[in-house]
Design a protein around this motif. Structure first.
Motif, PDB file in Angstrom:
ATOM      1  N   ARG A 182       5.733  -4.159  -1.413  1.00 20.53           N
ATOM      2  CA  ARG A 182       4.879  -4.935  -2.307  1.00 20.53           C
ATOM      3  C   ARG A 182       3.515  -4.292  -2.502  1.00 20.53           C
ATOM      4  NH1 ARG A 182       8.849  -7.808  -1.213  1.00 20.53           N
ATOM      5  NH2 ARG A 182       9.473  -9.610  -2.426  1.00 20.53           N
ATOM      6  N   ALA A 221       4.119  -1.662  -4.990  1.00 24.02           N
ATOM      7  CA  ALA A 221       4.345  -2.269  -6.306  1.00 24.02           C
ATOM      8  C   ALA A 221       3.063  -2.883  -6.852  1.00 24.02           C
ATOM      9  CB  ALA A 221       5.422  -3.338  -6.216  1.00 24.02           C
ATOM     10  N   GLY A 222       2.018  -2.885  -6.033  1.00 25.14           N
ATOM     11  CA  GLY A 222       0.751  -3.444  -6.498  1.00 25.14           C
ATOM     12  C   GLY A 222       0.725  -4.953  -6.507  1.00 25.14           C
ATOM     13  N   LEU A 223       1.652  -5.575  -5.821  1.00 22.60           N
ATOM     14  CA  LEU A 223       1.651  -7.046  -5.759  1.00 22.60           C
ATOM     15  C   LEU A 223       0.720  -7.536  -4.669  1.00 22.60           C
ATOM     16  CD1 LEU A 223       5.438  -7.821  -6.220  1.00 22.60           C
ATOM     17  CD2 LEU A 223       3.584  -8.392  -7.781  1.00 22.60           C
ATOM     18  N   VAL A 224       0.529  -6.717  -3.637  1.00 17.84           N
ATOM     19  CA  VAL A 224      -0.334  -7.079  -2.511  1.00 17.84           C
ATOM     20  C   VAL A 224      -1.325  -5.935  -2.325  1.00 17.84           C
ATOM     21  CG1 VAL A 224      -0.367  -7.540  -0.040  1.00 17.84           C
ATOM     22  CG2 VAL A 224       1.563  -8.317  -1.420  1.00 17.84           C
ATOM     23  N   PRO A 225      -2.602  -6.231  -2.252  1.00 16.79           N
ATOM     24  CA  PRO A 225      -3.561  -5.147  -2.047  1.00 16.79           C
ATOM     25  C   PRO A 225      -3.540  -4.675  -0.589  1.00 16.79           C
ATOM     26  CG  PRO A 225      -4.707  -7.246  -2.218  1.00 16.79           C
ATOM     27  CD  PRO A 225      -3.262  -7.525  -2.441  1.00 16.79           C
ATOM     28  N   PRO A 226      -3.643  -3.360  -0.344  1.00 16.20           N
ATOM     29  CA  PRO A 226      -3.712  -2.898   1.041  1.00 16.20           C
ATOM     30  C   PRO A 226      -5.082  -3.224   1.634  1.00 16.20           C
ATOM     31  CG  PRO A 226      -3.967  -1.055  -0.460  1.00 16.20           C
ATOM     32  CD  PRO A 226      -3.707  -2.265  -1.309  1.00 16.20           C
ATOM     33  N   LEU A 235      -4.267   2.273  -7.819  1.00 16.74           N
ATOM     34  CA  LEU A 235      -3.841   0.953  -8.297  1.00 16.74           C
ATOM     35  C   LEU A 235      -4.953  -0.068  -8.100  1.00 16.74           C
ATOM     36  CD1 LEU A 235      -0.217   0.297  -6.996  1.00 16.74           C
ATOM     37  CD2 LEU A 235      -0.943   1.066  -9.244  1.00 16.74           C
ATOM     38  N   THR A 236      -5.100  -0.975  -9.067  1.00 15.98           N
ATOM     39  CA  THR A 236      -5.997  -2.123  -8.876  1.00 15.98           C
ATOM     40  C   THR A 236      -5.270  -3.421  -9.184  1.00 15.98           C
ATOM     41  OG1 THR A 236      -6.730  -1.941 -11.143  1.00 15.98           O
ATOM     42  CG2 THR A 236      -8.074  -0.841  -9.477  1.00 15.98           C
ATOM     43  N   GLY A 237      -3.984  -3.319  -9.485  1.00 16.35           N
ATOM     44  CA  GLY A 237      -3.206  -4.509  -9.825  1.00 16.35           C
ATOM     45  C   GLY A 237      -1.749  -4.114  -9.806  1.00 16.35           C
ATOM     46  N   PRO A 238      -0.860  -4.954 -10.376  1.00 12.28           N
ATOM     47  CA  PRO A 238       0.564  -4.619 -10.387  1.00 12.28           C
ATOM     48  C   PRO A 238       0.819  -3.222 -10.946  1.00 12.28           C
ATOM     49  CG  PRO A 238       0.245  -6.857 -11.137  1.00 12.28           C
ATOM     50  CD  PRO A 238      -1.123  -6.284 -10.926  1.00 12.28           C
ATOM     51  N   ASN A 239       1.662  -2.470 -10.294  1.00 14.81           N
ATOM     52  CA  ASN A 239       1.952  -1.093 -10.662  1.00 14.81           C
ATOM     53  C   ASN A 239       2.711  -1.035 -11.991  1.00 14.81           C
ATOM     54  OD1 ASN A 239       2.881   1.558 -10.791  1.00 14.81           O
ATOM     55  ND2 ASN A 239       3.006   1.701  -8.559  1.00 14.81           N
ATOM     56  N   PRO A 240       2.131  -0.394 -13.017  1.00 17.46           N
ATOM     57  CA  PRO A 240       2.761  -0.424 -14.341  1.00 17.46           C
ATOM     58  C   PRO A 240       4.055   0.387 -14.407  1.00 17.46           C
ATOM     59  CG  PRO A 240       0.804   0.970 -14.355  1.00 17.46           C
ATOM     60  CD  PRO A 240       0.834   0.290 -13.022  1.00 17.46           C
ATOM     61  N   VAL A 260       6.493   0.356 -12.190  1.00 15.52           N
ATOM     62  CA  VAL A 260       7.503  -0.154 -11.267  1.00 15.52           C
ATOM     63  C   VAL A 260       8.211  -1.361 -11.848  1.00 15.52           C
ATOM     64  CG1 VAL A 260       7.789  -1.383  -9.090  1.00 15.52           C
ATOM     65  CG2 VAL A 260       6.430   0.706  -9.159  1.00 15.52           C
TER      66      VAL A 260
END
Lengths: 590, 473
Positions: free
Chosen positions: B87, B90-95, B107-112, B114
């Motif tokens: 996730r 996939a950019g659903l959860v920020p590290p 990434l700053t948001g959902p991965n475009p 994926v």
């Protein structure tokens, strides 16, 4: 080969019943005729009513009485239904805006949800007396001002539980659907229509039905508005009952009750049945074996060409809206990183919120002290306690009577199928339409209203307990019932170990709704009159009714606040722990 | 031990034409040396706040790269944070720390790039198959006509033709997952992410769908380029992946990055395949010992320290029931010299997540010995297996007290309290120091279950009190 198989299976799955082409065509044409007629009838009624709603006020001012000619009843009923659905429309709007704000913003949610809890416990007369002047000023010289006040009053009896339900659905969206929506980069607009609305549809619809039932109960109070020493009457079936009761016209009350029964049954048939059957497609279950809900109206609509027409008109509009709303942004497009700045914001927000509420409480206290005096607070608290005892006693008595009956009906599928819709209709029938008759009986038999009041309150609220217990009992799994039979359990043992624990959760849900309804009902049932005789019970409800009628703002504010406090505290201290217990110990699914 | 697998394989061969898979697999491996990175993770860490306000590390310093055209499997047992890592990519959860780049851009948001296939399908139940597949295109603003054409093509390619207007709840699990795959395919993603995509399906359906995905990937149409699949099924990883990244748990970290060079299509019955599976089992079991020394030392008060130690790392109680352990021991006992884990798993049609908690529990209790992917009974384990029901409880109690720190800690606390009673809240609270709330509750629940089974202590859930069992007093 595989594709052939799948096409066939697809057709089977969609349930295309084999029917002759000509028969289907004939049915579809008939359906078209019915649907077109229905649409024309609704449009016609609305067109006929609209000018009346905005009529100018004559030289004699806002009317304080209406004609009780029974021939006018259909017209009155239409006016009332029209009012009800306008209010429902506003309730929906409020629900969506308020629910989304509370669910999407962490900070707003922390304030809006407790606030909703309080709003829910404020009796509608409180809202009315606080806002009536605003409505009259907003629409000067037109009856629309009173109409707006009435619609607002109905709105306040409908909106809160719908909002709660929508918010709960938003917060409990399946996480994988949320993730899918974010990864597919749906826009906010698309997410709302593809995920938020469908996911909340079923609970929202049920709450909507309950809201309309609640709205009917306060129809009289919101159509014959008597606050601040004046009475404003709007043409409607609720005011008709009040008027007829004042003029001691028993026969006319009977006609009104009959009209109301027809209205409730018609709305159930034409609206709720088809809507609940249609909403089944929004259920998130893996199996499709749950018994199908059917509705004649829905079948007719589905057979007609209404769908195609709507699609041709709706699609281009939907496409345009889709594009227009893109600037609103995409769902979850950026991570919310919680840094120091956001934490400072949290603290600031909390400080401001606390300051505003403390300031409000101080203002409130000051106003009460000057207008009513400290001693009055204790007096009102005492009255509140009396009403509290009544509500509790009422819940207890209703439970003792209806839990066994409900459980027996629920365990017999045939009885349950027959009784459930009947009770649903009884629950949405405005019980206060029968109050004049009961009052007459109290006067004749010299029954003390302080006790008789219990009966009046229960007329409206007992159905919630019965309805929920039936649902709970019908959910007892067959294997448990067979087990109790094969062990040769005695009747008492069977009730104690199986039936009562199994319906406990359902009873809680019914009880909290019934008790909440009873608090509100106390206002219209602690003071009842027939003709020139008025019976008044000692309690918080009659105190609120009296202080709003004479327009004593400090007392109204005090008593309304007191009732909110009682409702919120009783829910927190009594019902919520019970519901948690039911969830933990007596849930059949865990 | 292999009878279930033989059945599977017959199905494969009859359903799938395997030649296409073979051809492009060659190209894929050839390309890999020069392939461009699609998604890179650089020292990604993730921690959550526990209820006591402490940081709980779930992932620590994970770096990996997904290249164009390759299939990578992420393998690990439960608690290794596989899904969280997926996730994050996939950019659903920020590290919490480190960064993820898609084609060089952070990434700053959902991965475009994926598209994801979910374990539970994640289909909108109120939309038809076709509308579900069109959803992503609609979000991109593709017009109605083009949308429909693309959706129908994707639906055809995964064998769903004829089901366009069906609702997901009318479909079987396998068909639903096909819709999930079609919804991802239609977006022509740079990387297809699959989160345990076949674990909710029955064995045969899963095998069939796995082959179809491989075929789509290999057919060169460009619909499927790179695949990142999270799995706890070792055979699935070996069968599909060019590379298997093995994650260790507590907290999740990379313990191995194993290239799989077996020629495609891969036959499960070749010696090479089996030895690859065995070596992955060995990597996964070896990791349990490595974690033992790895927990943080912090000054805590006596009782708190005792509970903190009692449930750290490999000491934490695996989610296994005494009954399940007994069953496992009975099977292992049939083999005098022990049994290979891979054989055991396929005999039981268990996946790693089903088998490993039982193995861990047996090892923790000193009843099983696991080494290099091979499991055998210890003398104590044999004694427990042979005992009758009352004796077996006593043996279990003895082993639990001497080998399981949390059980010992609870027992000691009960004996030290005045009336032999302790509130369950207290224990859970102490556990919260090192676990998030859910894990603390789970540890407590397992400890109670084991304690009850061994007749060490009893628990009354109504008033939330633990009491010393009469037998143990």
């Amino acid at each position: 080969m595989p594709s052939l198989f799948s096409t066939h299976a697809g057709a089977l799955i969609r349930g295309d019943a084999p029917a002759s082409a000509s028969g289907r065509l004939r049915r579809s044409v008939i359906s078209d005729v019915i649907v077109v007629a229905g649409i024309l009838a609704v449009l016609g009624a609305v067109a006929a009513l609209l000018p009346q709603v905005n009529a100018a006020i004559g030289p004699q001012g806002i009317p304080s009485s209406i004609s009780t000619d029974p021939h006018l009843l259909p017209y009155y009923a239409l006016r009332s239904v029209f009012r009800m659905f306008i209010a429902l429309g506003f309730s929906f709007l409020f629900t969506v805006v308020y629910g989304l704000a509370a669910a999407r913003s962490r900070r707003l949610g922390a304030i809006l949800i407790p606030l909703l809890d309080i709003l829910q416990s404020v009796p509608i007369l409180g809202f009315l007396s606080a806002t009536i002047t605003i409505w009259l000023v907003l629409f000067p010289g037109s009856i629309l001002g009173v109409e707006a006040a009435s619609i607002f009053a109905i709105f306040t009896s409908q909106a809160w539980n719908m909002t709660f339900s929508f918010h709960r659905s938003l917060m409990s969206e399946p996480p994988e659907l949320d993730e899918a929506a974010r990864l597919l980069q749906l826009s906010h607009w698309q997410r709302f229509w593809k995920l938020d609305v469908p996911n909340s549809m079923i609970p929202l619809l049920w709450n909507c039905m309950m809201s309309v039932g609640g709205g009917w109960f306060f129809l009289t109070a919101s159509e014959m508005i008597s606050v601040n020493n004046s009475t404003y009457v709007l043409p409607g079936i609720g005011s008709y009952v009040a008027e007829a009761s004042e003029r001691q016209q028993l026969g006319n009350i009977g006609w009104a009750i009959l009209t109301m029964v027809i209205v409730v049954v018609l709305i159930d048939f034409c609206l709720w049945k088809p809507l609940t059957a249609w909403a089944e497609k929004f259920r998130i279950t893996s199996n499709s074996s749950v018994s199908q809900k059917r509705s004649l109206v829905l079948s007719v609509i589905r057979q007609s060409h209404l769908n195609d027409v709507l699609a041709t008109i709706g699609r281009p509009i939907a496409d345009v809206l889709d594009r227009l709303t893109l600037p609103l942004g995409r769902t979850g497009a950026h991570w919310h990183v919680r840094g120091t700045r956001s934490r400072i914001g949290d603290v600031l927000f909390a400080v401001v919120a606390a300051a505003v509420s403390i300031f409000g409480v101080v203002l409130w206290f000051d106003y009460i002290r000057e207008g009513a005096g400290i001693a009055e607070i204790w007096h009102v608290a005492g009255l509140g306690f009396l009403t509290f005892l009544r509500v509790m006693l009422l819940t207890l008595i209703c439970s003792i009577i209806w839990v066994p009956i409900g459980a027996m009906i629920g365990m017999n599928p045939k009885l349950a199928r027959f009784f459930q819709p009947v009770i649903q209709i009884l629950a949405s029938f405005p019980a206060n339409f029968t109050f004049p008759l009961v009052t007459l009986w109290f006067i004749a038999w010299h029954i003390d209203i302080n006790w008789g009041n219990l009966l009046l309150m229960s007329l409206g609220t007992q159905w919630y307990i019965l309805f929920n217990v039936i649902a709970g009992a019908s959910a007892i799994p067959d294997d448990l019932r067979e087990m109790s039979r094969s062990l040769g359990m005695g009747t008492w043992q069977r009730w104690k170990t199986l039936i009562l624990p199994a319906v406990f959760g359902a009873w809680c849900t019914g009880g909290v709704t019934a008790a909440g309804g009873a608090w509100n009902a106390s206002i219209v049932s602690e003071t009842v009159s027939y003709g020139h005789t008025t019976l008044t019970a000692t309690g918080l409800g009659s105190y609120i009714a009296a202080s709003t009628a004479e327009g004593n703002m400090p007392r109204t504010l005090l008593s309304v606040t007191m009732m909110s406090i009682f409702v919120v505290v009783v829910n927190r201290v009594f019902w919520h722990p019970l519901e948690r217990l039911a969830d933990r110990r007596f849930s059949l699914t865990a | 031990m292999k009878n279930t697998l033989t059945a599977n394989n017959n199905i494969d061969n009859s359903v799938i034409d395997n030649t296409a898979v073979e051809n492009t697999a060659m190209e894929n491996t050839a390309v890999k040396g020069t392939a461009l990175p699609v998604i890179t993770a650089n020292h990604v860490s993730k921690s959550f706040l526990t209820d006591n306000g402490e940081d709980l590390k779930v992932l620590t310093h994970i770096s990996m790269t997904l290249h164009e055209g390759e299939i990578v499997a992420i393998l690990g047992r439960s608690g290794a944070g596989k899904s969280t890592f997926l996730r994050i990519l996939a950019g659903l959860v920020p590290p919490s720390d480190g960064r993820v780049k898609y084609r060089g851009k952070p990434l700053t948001g959902p991965n475009p790039g994926v598209a994801m296939v979910f374990q539970t399908f994640a289909l909108m139940p109120w939309l038809t198959v076709e509308s579900n597949v069109e959803l992503g295109l609609q979000a991109q603003g593709v017009g109605r006509k083009e949308r429909k054409a693309a959706a129908l093509k994707a639906i055809d390619s995964i064998g769903l033709d004829g089901f366009e207007s069906a609702y997901p709840k009318e479909l079987s699990g396998g068909m639903r997952q096909r819709v999930g795959i079609a919804r991802a395919l239609v977006l022509k993603p740079d990387a297809l992410f699959m989160d345990e995509p076949f674990s909710a399906l029955d064995v045969l359906t899963a095998e069939n769908l796995r082959q179809e995905v491989l075929k789509l990937w290999a057919d060169g149409s460009g619909a499927l380029r790179s695949i990142l699949i999270v799995t706890h099924n070792i055979e699935e990883a070996v069968q599909m992946a060019d590379r298997v990244v093995v994650l260790g748990s507590h907290p999740g970290h990379v313990i191995a990055d194993v290239p799989i060079t077996l020629p495609r299509p891969r036959d499960k019955h070749t010696a090479a395949f089996e030895s690859t599976v065995d070596s992955l089992y060995a990597i996964l079991t070896g990791q349990a010992d490595a974690a033992r020394g790895g927990h943080r030392e912090e000054a805590l008060s006596g009782l708190q320290q005792m509970f903190a130690d009692s449930s750290q790392g490999s000491h934490s109680l695996p989610d296994a029931t005494p009954g399940g352990m007994a069953g496992l021991l009975e099977i292992v006992a049939d083999h005098e010299d022990g049994v290979d884990l891979a054989d055991l798993a396929s005999a039981l049609t268990f996946e790693v997540d089903d088998l490993f908690p039982l193995l861990d529990a047996g090892t923790l209790l000193g009843m099983l010995d696991v080494e290099e992917g091979h499991v055998s009974l210890t003398p104590a384990g044999r004694e427990w297996n042979d005992a009758d029901i009352l004796d077996s409880k006593m043996i279990f109690a003895r082993m639990a007290i001497s080998h399981v720190p949390l059980i010992r800690a609870i027992d000691r606390t009960l004996r030290q309290s005045k009336n032999g009673k302790v509130r369950g809240d207290l224990i859970v609270d102490l556990l919260r120091g090192k676990h998030n709330d859910e894990a603390a509750q789970q540890q407590f629940r397992i400890a109670v279950e084991w304690g009850r089974y061994g007749e060490l202590f009893d628990y009354d859930s109504d008033d939330d009190t633990l009491t010393l069992d009469d037998n143990a007093q």
